[in-house]
Design an enzyme around this catalytic site. Structure first.
Site, PDB file in Angstrom:
ATOM      1  CB  CYS A 135      -0.875   0.032   1.254  1.00  0.00           C
ATOM      2  SG  CYS A 135      -2.471  -0.746   1.015  1.00  0.00           S
ATOM      3  CG  HIS A 136       1.060   3.723  -3.211  1.00  0.00           C
ATOM      4  ND1 HIS A 136       0.323   2.711  -3.782  1.00  0.00           N
ATOM      5  CD2 HIS A 136       2.114   3.932  -4.034  1.00  0.00           C
ATOM      6  CE1 HIS A 136       0.915   2.336  -4.912  1.00  0.00           C
ATOM      7  NE2 HIS A 136       1.994   3.052  -5.092  1.00  0.00           N
ATOM      8  CG  ASP A 161      -8.355  -6.785  23.352  1.00  0.00           C
ATOM      9  OD1 ASP A 161      -7.896  -7.823  23.864  1.00  0.00           O
ATOM     10  OD2 ASP A 161      -8.034  -5.653  23.736  1.00  0.00           O
TER      11      ASP A 161
END
Lengths: 163, 163, 163, 163, 163, 163
Positions: D81-82, D132
């Site tokens: 990814c950029h 979580d």
């Protein structure tokens, strides 16, 4: 600290070079630290935060999470801090009428070095997050009184700030 | 800020949900911000730092780098800050005799949102680093007066703190 | 570089203080940089990597990804580097018989500052990853010849290393 | 996508090497993406979250912040990814009785590449954070239906998922 | 979980404040967790990945590394997770014809808290990376069935998901 | 390494899949590693650094901090490295007239795996930082001779590089 001549900056060696303190021969002990700080604002800013807080908890809950997450990143932010397994970070807020919020951060670990910086980092990042979320209505906020309250564990013994 | 009723916390929408402010329709403009803060300590701690600084520069140079690096990480630390291309971070220190160091951080960018938080983050991390490097000799240091001094660029216009 | 007197270290101001170079007034231009480096090893280590590579690609593919990911983190690793939008990172390997691998990293961006450091970081992290994955069989590996090959864009013009 | 033969994986070049797609010649355009996902749980777990949410907002507000912060870190997590300037991340939750929470994440940017991955990352990290915070009472939670809903901007045009 | 009244969300205290669970008094024990998930796609997308995988391994090998690296960053992504020394992360893929890939992630540590979140993070980031690398040919992929399979070690004992 | 047939790349299992080495059954022992490297430059560049160093320490002190901070991030940069509690990082420089600087990095930990990569990462990042700070005056610098000098602790025993 009675013998002033014994004082020296631990991170700087005799040639003035900066380095991490070598803690490899220190025992692993339970350690905790408590730090505090305040953010002062206009009374109407505090009103907005309180209203939000009572109804939705947004500003202070965001600041609390930011403080917890930043405390976990302390060794990434403070150049000479050791990476640590942190076993607990707890952040609390106290509204000080008419125009201030007090932040208290308590950190625990079991390790070879203390968690003062983690507690101070938690306070500092929580304060900056309150600032960020409120800055559109108040650019005169002021963060201060960031200091260590208590420290336990390790060879340097217990420290409790005189009020 | 004359119309108090118009004030609202920008990061919280009507349902009290926290979100990043949408800056996608803001123009890209040159922006800069200057923040400041102080760390107070025992006079003999300042002496140690100053001696070190003149000879080797260690404490303040380490704090300067920590502040610059933290300013670049602001969007990683403050939950609702936008990532930014930062074109300049400049940190300066001023010794305030007998027992205090003033930190000034100036940040520039060309973007859709301001760099107040980056400047405040730079001050805060520089102060915490001075604390870290000096804490073995002085546990009573106190970080404070962290505030925005100046802000330029963007639709909210210029802000200069009244002294 | 004909006038030696004009040379000065850009990150250090007249008082010797370290700071990021202010690029806020530079135009945004297309920029690219190519860096290279080598890792030397025992011939049998290279054989193991090559065998692995032909069948499964593991060592070099892991190194390639590590290099790409590290190039994206350059501003987090090199204290005075600017954060950049990187539009391309490309890493290639060349087996140099009997006992060396050449790494070439090309980075492109459109921004106010160049990407030499990103290309060098990509090479360096790819080399370290080859080292990590092979160190159980060869502790005598040696990473070297890390240098800039080409740089285009920006006011300092084109640079092409003389072979 | 009418010509099936033209399909190819964009991150792998002809030699099978993995690399970032070169976006340096793409124009900067406004882009947005919306992704969604769900977390299923025992009805009593949802009750606990809802009760908490109505009174204090804790689980979903924490998940919202985690999703926003993770979306900003996408280029650090997804290897190819950029890095992007993200101008907005917005996360919303929908309670689906009796035992599921839907997460919707909308991301905007102005850049050379899209923000699908940022939106999917935001959904995914928000879901994991709900997991979580609730896992002590429910280990059978199940995260699913993570997918792209909408995408606008860029040369590949608009995409809207068929329901 | 026979006594429903005993269930409470561990990260939220009586005042509804979010905080890390204090694990400082827990013993250090060997712990492991296994999580799984799936990504569904068009059959021709799976064909492209498989072809690539057999020859060069690119998509799945990249996803595997992304999952491993993300598992190591879990405490940076999930706000209330503890930092952990992770002693092993293992990610495997299973092709489920005609149009799905199953991801299994197993994590081990020796510490005061479990590694469920690390295993789930590894699965999630591996799935997102497969998505990223394939999204140019298939925008209808769907990530799901992310759940805990097994957990061992610690006072809460063993958990094995019923199929 | 007498039995060449026993050599195998530890991070790749029999199916060629890349994974972290499982160190969960290894004992925790004191470990240290020393790595070195060099950066070559034009003699006048070294003069500028030395002048700066003697008066203000800027280039080498910045490089030292960059190396220390990068060593702490090694597991974030090298895909298959384990996160570690690092108890000490020490970086030293040696001026090699007329045109080279030698970097030595020593790392200590108490853990289940060694710190070779941390020492090599420290050297590499310190060298890249010297490069970054000097590149405006010298684009022909060359980083090399990065290798392991010493390693102690752990089942593989002591390693000392033959000069």
């Amino acid at each position: 600290m009675t013998d002033k001549n014994k004082k020296e900056l631990t991170h700087i060696n005799k040639e003035g070079q900066v380095n991490m303190v070598d803690v490899s021969s220190k025992p692993i002990t339970a350690r905790e630290a408590v730090a505090t700080g305040q953010i002062q604002m206009e009374p109407e800013t505090l009103d907005l935060i309180k209203t939000g807080q009572i109804e939705k908890g947004a500003v202070l809950e965001t600041a609390r999470l930011a403080g917890i997450m930043a405390a976990k990143k302390t060794s990434d932010l403070i150049p000479l801090c050791h990476p640590l397994f942190i076993s607990s970070v707890k952040i609390e807020f106290e509204i000080i009428e008419p125009a201030s919020i007090k932040i208290i951060c308590k950190v625990k670990t079991s390790g070879q070095t203390g968690v003062e910086m983690e507690a101070l980092q938690g306070v500092s990042s929580a304060a900056l997050t309150i600032y960020d979320m409120s800055k559109a209505v108040d650019k005169t906020m002021n963060i201060g009184e960031i200091k260590l309250l208590e420290k336990r564990g390790g060879s340097s013994g217990e420290f409790i700030a005189s009020e």
